[in-house]
Design an enzyme around this catalytic site. Structure first.
Site, mmCIF file in Angstrom:
data_model
loop_
_atom_site.group_PDB
_atom_site.id
_atom_site.type_symbol
_atom_site.label_atom_id
_atom_site.label_comp_id
_atom_site.label_asym_id
_atom_site.label_seq_id
_atom_site.Cartn_x
_atom_site.Cartn_y
_atom_site.Cartn_z
ATOM 1 N N ALA A 109 0.754 -0.825 -0.143
ATOM 2 C CA ALA A 109 0.124 -0.181 0.222
ATOM 3 C C ALA A 109 0.743 1.458 0.030
ATOM 4 O O ALA A 109 1.905 1.507 0.637
ATOM 5 C CB ALA A 109 -0.914 0.024 1.238
ATOM 6 N N ASN A 117 7.107 24.168 -1.733
ATOM 7 C CA ASN A 117 5.022 24.347 -1.374
ATOM 8 C C ASN A 117 4.846 23.224 -0.780
ATOM 9 O O ASN A 117 3.420 23.079 -0.776
ATOM 10 C CB ASN A 117 4.376 23.905 -2.163
ATOM 11 C CG ASN A 117 5.340 25.252 -3.304
ATOM 12 O OD1 ASN A 117 5.714 26.297 -2.976
ATOM 13 N ND2 ASN A 117 5.942 25.584 -4.933
ATOM 14 N N TYR A 140 7.863 11.222 -0.598
ATOM 15 C CA TYR A 140 7.348 10.350 -1.087
ATOM 16 C C TYR A 140 9.142 9.386 -1.397
ATOM 17 O O TYR A 140 9.258 8.507 -0.716
ATOM 18 C CB TYR A 140 7.192 10.453 -2.445
ATOM 19 C CG TYR A 140 6.308 8.720 -3.520
ATOM 20 C CD1 TYR A 140 5.782 8.150 -2.434
ATOM 21 C CD2 TYR A 140 7.494 8.360 -4.171
ATOM 22 C CE1 TYR A 140 5.732 6.968 -3.111
ATOM 23 C CE2 TYR A 140 7.638 7.018 -5.029
ATOM 24 C CZ TYR A 140 6.544 6.066 -4.766
ATOM 25 O OH TYR A 140 5.994 5.022 -5.191
ATOM 26 N N LYS A 184 10.397 5.684 0.638
ATOM 27 C CA LYS A 184 10.872 5.193 0.217
ATOM 28 C C LYS A 184 11.818 4.677 0.862
ATOM 29 O O LYS A 184 12.614 3.282 0.428
ATOM 30 C CB LYS A 184 10.695 4.885 -1.303
ATOM 31 C CG LYS A 184 9.043 4.892 -2.233
ATOM 32 C CD LYS A 184 7.973 3.768 -1.299
ATOM 33 C CE LYS A 184 6.692 3.988 -1.390
ATOM 34 N NZ LYS A 184 5.979 2.665 -1.461
HETATM 35 P P1 NAD Z 1 -2.200 2.768 -6.964
HETATM 36 O O1 NAD Z 1 -2.337 3.801 -6.614
HETATM 37 O O2 NAD Z 1 -3.439 1.963 -8.091
HETATM 38 O O3 NAD Z 1 -2.820 1.587 -5.478
HETATM 39 C C1 NAD Z 1 -2.317 1.376 -4.337
HETATM 40 C C2 NAD Z 1 -3.305 0.620 -3.541
HETATM 41 O O4 NAD Z 1 -3.143 0.980 -2.549
HETATM 42 C C3 NAD Z 1 -4.670 1.245 -4.106
HETATM 43 O O5 NAD Z 1 -5.498 -0.115 -3.799
HETATM 44 C C4 NAD Z 1 -5.259 1.771 -2.297
HETATM 45 O O6 NAD Z 1 -6.045 2.483 -2.034
HETATM 46 C C5 NAD Z 1 -4.307 1.067 -1.541
HETATM 47 N N1 NAD Z 1 -4.049 1.858 -0.630
HETATM 48 C C6 NAD Z 1 -3.739 2.984 -0.494
HETATM 49 N N2 NAD Z 1 -3.120 3.637 0.997
HETATM 50 C C7 NAD Z 1 -3.666 3.057 1.563
HETATM 51 C C8 NAD Z 1 -3.371 2.755 3.390
HETATM 52 N N3 NAD Z 1 -3.697 3.982 4.089
HETATM 53 N N4 NAD Z 1 -4.313 1.463 3.679
HETATM 54 C C9 NAD Z 1 -4.975 0.498 2.621
HETATM 55 N N5 NAD Z 1 -4.221 0.659 1.981
HETATM 56 C C10 NAD Z 1 -4.219 1.856 0.933
HETATM 57 O O7 NAD Z 1 -0.654 2.650 -7.175
HETATM 58 P P2 NAD Z 1 0.555 1.064 -7.475
HETATM 59 O O8 NAD Z 1 1.406 2.068 -8.374
HETATM 60 O O9 NAD Z 1 0.111 0.068 -7.649
HETATM 61 O O10 NAD Z 1 1.378 1.753 -6.341
HETATM 62 C C11 NAD Z 1 1.687 0.147 -4.668
HETATM 63 C C12 NAD Z 1 2.352 0.438 -4.766
HETATM 64 O O11 NAD Z 1 4.218 0.812 -5.588
HETATM 65 C C13 NAD Z 1 2.976 2.154 -3.461
HETATM 66 O O12 NAD Z 1 3.965 1.607 -2.371
HETATM 67 C C14 NAD Z 1 3.767 2.181 -4.925
HETATM 68 O O13 NAD Z 1 4.672 3.012 -3.695
HETATM 69 C C15 NAD Z 1 4.200 1.861 -5.440
HETATM 70 N N6 NAD Z 1 5.478 2.087 -6.899
HETATM 71 C C16 NAD Z 1 4.764 2.215 -7.589
HETATM 72 C C17 NAD Z 1 5.287 2.683 -9.202
HETATM 73 C C18 NAD Z 1 4.018 3.070 -10.447
HETATM 74 O O14 NAD Z 1 4.823 3.119 -11.211
HETATM 75 N N7 NAD Z 1 3.212 2.622 -9.882
HETATM 76 C C19 NAD Z 1 6.594 3.358 -8.850
HETATM 77 C C20 NAD Z 1 7.268 2.820 -7.589
HETATM 78 C C21 NAD Z 1 6.578 2.413 -6.683
#
Ligand code: NAD
Length: 445
Positions: free
Chosen positions: A287, A297, A349, A353
Site C-alpha cells: 500500500a 511548497n 515520497y 521509500k
Molecule cells: P495504486 O494507487 O494504483 O494502488 C495503491 C493501493 O493502495 C490502492 O488500492 C489504495 O487504495 C491502497 N492504499 C492506499 N492507502 C492505503 C491505506 N492507508 N491503507 C490500505 N490501503 C491503502 O498504486 P500502485 O501504482 O499500484 O502502487 C503500489 C505500490 O508500488 C506503492 O507502494 C507505490 O508507491 C509503489 N510504486 C509504484 C510505481 C508505479 O510506477 N506505479 C513505481 C514505484 C513504486
C-alpha cells in the site's frame, strides 16, 4: 485514447519512421506463463575455470531439460558465466571471451547471468578489484543488449552456493522480464532451502498478506501469489471495498478492509489471518500513496500523510506481524526508484521509500527475524504502467517509459513476479536486499 510511443512504433509507418531515424523500438518482453519451460532454448555455460557453481548451474539446467551449450556457435536463449574463481583483473578476459561472441547470437529476450563472489569476502586487493569489475561489465552489457534481453549479476557468498539455484531460475525465466542490470546477493540461507514439489506452484500451501491489493501493483501481486499456490489475504481501505472483494473472490482469497495507518491495523491482520487461515507465511507491504509537490511548497500535512502510509504504518504493523509470521516466512516491502535516486516534486515520497529501504536492511538483520528464519527484502519499481502513471503528463510519461534499457514501462505483473520469487522457500539466501524492477532505468542515484 492516450498517446503511447511504444504502440506507435510497433508497426506501419511509425515502425518505418522509427527505424530510419534510429529511434528505440520496444520489444515485447518474454513473460512467464504457467507450464512454460524455464527458458525457450539452449543456455551457454562458460566462465573462469570449473567451479562448484558451474556444476550446480549445469545440474539445474539438465534437470529442466534445457540444452547446455559450451560455445556460441549456435544461437542460444541465455548465457550463464561463472566468474566465482577470479583472482585478478587478467581473469576478466574469460568473461569477455564468452560474452563477446555470445551477444552476437543471443536470441531476442535473451538472458545474461554472471555469477561472482562478494567483494567484501575478497582475500586480496587484486581479487577485490576483479570482483567489483563484474558489476561494471554487467551494467554495461544491460545497456548494450537489444531485443528485450537482460543482464544481471549474482554474488554468492562463499559456502552459500546452495541458495543460488532459485535466483538463477528467476533470472533465466520470464518472471524476471523487467529486472535488468541488478546485483543480487545470495548469502547463507536464514533457514533450510526448500525447493517446491512443483515449480509452477512454488508457494503451494502458503498464506500471504498483501496490502493495497484492490488495484494496480497490489492486485497483480495477489494474482501472482495465488497463481503460484498461495492463499492471499487482500488488504485495502474500506473505500476500496468493492474492487478489493473482486480481487479476493477472483483468486479464492479473503478480503480485509483496514486502513494500514490505523493503530490496530497489524493486530487486525494477524487476527484475520489466524482466524481464517490458521496463520500466515508471507507479508507484502505494498500500500502506498503519492502527494507530489516541490518541497518548497510542501506543508506538514502533505509531508506526514505520505510518510504515514508508506513508512510509519509498516513499522507499526510489523510490531504485530513479525512476532506472528510463521517460521521460515518472507517479508517483502515495496519501495521505489524514487527512494534511491530522488525525484523532483517527490521529497516526501522519496523520504518514505528510502526509509523503506533502510527498514528492510535493518529488519533483515534483526535477531528475532533471523531466529525465525524469515527473509526481508524490498523491490524498487521504476516506471510501471498503472492508473497512477497513466495520469502523468504526456512528455514526462513518455520519458519515464523510454529512459530505460528496455525502452518501455514495466507491467504490474513484473513487480509481482519479483515479489513472488522473494517469497519462495527455495530463496532463503536472499535477505536484506533491494531489487529494482525498472528495466535498468537510466535515472541514477
Ligand atoms: P495504486 O494507487 O494504483 O494502488 C495503491 C493501493 O493502495 C490502492 O488500492 C489504495 O487504495 C491502497 N492504499 C492506499 N492507502 C492505503 C491505506 N492507508 N491503507 C490500505 N490501503 C491503502 O498504486 P500502485 O501504482 O499500484 O502502487 C503500489 C505500490 O508500488 C506503492 O507502494 C507505490 O508507491 C509503489 N510504486 C509504484 C510505481 C508505479 O510506477 N506505479 C513505481 C514505484 C513504486
Amino acid at each position: 485514447m492516450a498517446f503511447d510511443y511504444g504502440k506507435l512504433v510497433s508497426g506501419g509507418i511509425g515502425k518505418q519512421l522509427a527505424t530510419s531515424l534510429g529511434l528505440p523500438r520496444p520489444t515485447r518482453l518474454r513473460r512467464h506463463r504457467v507450464g512454460d519451460s524455464l527458458i525457450p532454448g539452449a543456455v551457454l555455460l562458460g566462465g573462469h575455470g570449473q567451479t562448484p557453481v558451474a556444476d550446480r548451474v549445469r545440474g539445474l539446467l539438465e534437470a529442466e531439460g534445457i540444452p547446455v551449450a559450451t560455445s556460441a556457435s549456435t544461437s542460444v536463449a541465455g548465457v550463464v558465466v561463472d566468474m566465482t574463481s577470479v583472482e585478478s583483473p587478467a581473469d576478466l578476459e574469460s568473461l569477455r571471451a564468452v560474452l563477446s561472441p555470445a551477444l552476437k547470437t543471443l536470441a531476442p529476450t535473451g538472458r545474461v547471468v554472471v555469477v561472482g563472489r562478494p567483494v567484501e569476502e575478497a582475500t586480496s586487493v587484486a581479487q577485490s578489484a576483479a570482483r567489483r569489475a563484474l558489476e561494471g561489465v554487467v551494467r554495461s552489457v544491460g545497456k548494450e543488449m537489444r531485443g528485450g534481453g537482460t543482464a544481471n549479476l549474482v554474488l554468492v557468498a562463499e559456502g552459500a552456493d546452495e541458495g543460488v539455484d532459485a535466483t538463477i531460475r528467476f533470472l533465466l525465466s520470464g518472471r524476471s522480464a523487467y529486472v535488468d542490470a541488478q546485483v543480487v546477493r545470495v548469502g547463507e540461507p536464514v533457514a533450510p532451502v526448500e525447493a517446491p514439489a512443483d515449480w509452477d506452484q512454488p508457494l503451494a500451501g502458503k498464506v500471504a498478506v498483501v496490502t493495497g491489493a484492490a488495484r494496480g501493483i497490489g492486485a497483480s501481486i495477489a494474482d501472482v501469489l495465488a497463481r503460484d499456490g498461495a492463499t492471499v489475504v487482500c488488504v485495502d481501505i474500506p473505500a476500496a471495498g468493492g474492487p478489493l472483494a473482486e480481487v479476493a473472490n477472483r483468486i479464492g482469497g479473503t478480503a480485509l478492509q483496514v486502513d494500514v495507518t490505523s493503530p490496530d491495523a497489524g493486530a487486525k491482520i494477524v487476527e484475520h489471518a489466524q482466524a481464517r487461515h490458521g496463520g500466515f507465511d508471507v507479508v507484502v507491504h505494498n500500500a502506498g500513496i503519492t502527494r507530489d509537490k516541490l518541497l518548497a511548497n510542501t506543508d506538514a500535512e502533505r509531508w506526514a500523510s505520505v510518510l504515514d502510509v508508506n513508512l510509519t504504518s509498516i513499522l507499526a504493523m510489523n510490531e504485530a506481524l513479525v512476532p506472528a509470521i510463521r517460521e521460515g516466512g518472507h517479508v517483502v516491502n515495496v519501495a521505489s526508484i524514487a527512494g534511491i535516486a530522488g525525484n523532483r516534486g517527490q521529497a516526501n515520497y522519496a523520504a518514505s521509500k528510502a526509509g523503506v529501504i533502510g527498514m528492510t536492511t535493518a529488519l533483515a538483520q534483526d535477531e528475532q527475524i533471523r531466529a525465525k528464519g524469515v527473509t526481508v527484502n524490498a523491490v524498487a519499481p521504476g516506471f510501471i504502467e498503472t492508473e497512477m502513471t497513466a495520469k502523468i503528463p504526456l512528455a514526462t510519461r513518455e520519458i519515464g517509459r523510454l529512459t530505460n534499457s528496455l525502452s518501455q514501462g514495466g507491467q504490474t505483473v513484473d513487480v509481482a513476479e519479483t515479489i513472488g520469487w522473494l517469497a519462495w522457500d527455495a530463496n532463503r539466501g536472499v535477505t536484506g536486499t533491494v531489487v529494482r524492477v525498472c528495466g535498468q532505468m537510466l535515472l541514477g542515484a
